[in-house]
Design a protein around this motif. Sequence first.
Motif, PDB file in Angstrom:
ATOM      1  N   TYR A  80       0.824  -1.208   0.000  1.00  0.00           N
ATOM      2  CA  TYR A  80       0.000   0.000   0.000  1.00  0.00           C
ATOM      3  C   TYR A  80       0.862   1.264   0.000  1.00  0.00           C
ATOM      4  CZ  TYR A  80      -3.757  -3.339   0.828  1.00  0.00           C
ATOM      5  OH  TYR A  80      -4.623  -4.393   0.706  1.00  0.00           O
TER       6      TYR A  80
ATOM      7  N   GLN B  93      -3.982   3.293   4.932  1.00  0.00           N
ATOM      8  CA  GLN B  93      -4.193   1.850   4.804  1.00  0.00           C
ATOM      9  C   GLN B  93      -2.914   1.108   5.221  1.00  0.00           C
ATOM     10  OE1 GLN B  93      -7.262   0.905   4.070  1.00  0.00           O
ATOM     11  NE2 GLN B  93      -6.698  -1.233   4.393  1.00  0.00           N
TER      12      GLN B  93
ATOM     13  N   GLU C 108      -2.151  -1.628   8.315  1.00  0.00           N
ATOM     14  CA  GLU C 108      -1.525  -2.945   8.139  1.00  0.00           C
ATOM     15  C   GLU C 108      -0.376  -3.142   9.125  1.00  0.00           C
ATOM     16  OE1 GLU C 108      -3.174  -4.944   6.634  1.00  0.00           O
ATOM     17  OE2 GLU C 108      -4.310  -3.840   5.134  1.00  0.00           O
TER      18      GLU C 108
ATOM     19  N   HIS D  37      -1.920  -4.061  12.275  1.00  0.00           N
ATOM     20  CA  HIS D  37      -2.321  -5.476  12.253  1.00  0.00           C
ATOM     21  C   HIS D  37      -1.115  -6.366  12.581  1.00  0.00           C
ATOM     22  CE1 HIS D  37      -5.829  -4.531   9.247  1.00  0.00           C
ATOM     23  NE2 HIS D  37      -6.038  -4.053  10.456  1.00  0.00           N
TER      24      HIS D  37
ATOM     25  N   GLU E 269      -6.817  -8.127  -0.383  1.00  0.00           N
ATOM     26  CA  GLU E 269      -7.585  -8.245   0.869  1.00  0.00           C
ATOM     27  C   GLU E 269      -8.342  -9.575   0.930  1.00  0.00           C
ATOM     28  OE1 GLU E 269      -7.390  -6.592   3.596  1.00  0.00           O
ATOM     29  OE2 GLU E 269      -6.069  -5.037   2.831  1.00  0.00           O
TER      30      GLU E 269
ATOM     31  N   GLN F  86     -11.602  -7.771   8.470  1.00  0.00           N
ATOM     32  CA  GLN F  86     -11.506  -8.133   7.050  1.00  0.00           C
ATOM     33  C   GLN F  86     -12.807  -7.864   6.300  1.00  0.00           C
ATOM     34  OE1 GLN F  86      -7.934  -8.068   6.923  1.00  0.00           O
ATOM     35  NE2 GLN F  86      -8.781  -8.816   5.014  1.00  0.00           N
TER      36      GLN F  86
ATOM     37  N   GLU G 294     -12.376  -4.280   5.510  1.00  0.00           N
ATOM     38  CA  GLU G 294     -11.303  -4.098   4.528  1.00  0.00           C
ATOM     39  C   GLU G 294     -11.798  -4.464   3.121  1.00  0.00           C
ATOM     40  OE1 GLU G 294      -8.744  -2.326   5.925  1.00  0.00           O
ATOM     41  OE2 GLU G 294      -7.162  -3.858   5.922  1.00  0.00           O
TER      42      GLU G 294
HETATM   43 FE   LIG Z   1      -5.895  -5.030   5.000  1.00  0.00          FE
END
Ligand SMILES: [Fe+2]
Length: 168
Positions: A24, A46, A50, A53, A94, A127, A130
Amino acid sequence: MIGQAMQAAMNEQINKEFFSAYLYLSMAAYFEDKNLTGFAHWMRLQADEEREHAMKFYDFILDAGGHVQLKAIGAPETEWKSSLEVAEQVAAHEAKVTASINDLYELALKEKDYPAQVMLQWFISEQVEEEKNANELVAKLRLIEERGTAVLMLDHRLSKRGGEEEEE
Ligand SMILES: [Fe+2]
Ligand SMILES: [Fe+2]
């Protein structure tokens, strides 16, 4: 204590999340090159998500008494044919990540790893968001097609992400 199989799978997931951030960021740079700063801003945020995450898995492994093992991150692409092609790649990517999260959840069920199940439920919901965001972007760009002014309007709208308006 985290089991060996779950630890290995979560270490892989850390790598996948960092790769997503890389991908990204590469897309953000592509949009900067095209002077589509709103799209670039959206992609940067974005990428930030990530990284968050990745760090959720990183912290989970450590909190569960496991070992974090960071692996080499692959180089993402740097060129795309159009904004639509970028959005389509985000959506496809994704969907792949969703499959990977679902596999982790399957493993957590099989291993009766209850803390991992709880933690992964957050990712399952994430998700859905996303994929929805990515698919919306694809759908809007398909509507716009080659109408340059509409792309600029969408660019402006995407630049608002993280501001006073609702989260994109
Ligand atoms: Fe993602
Ligand atoms: Fe992610």
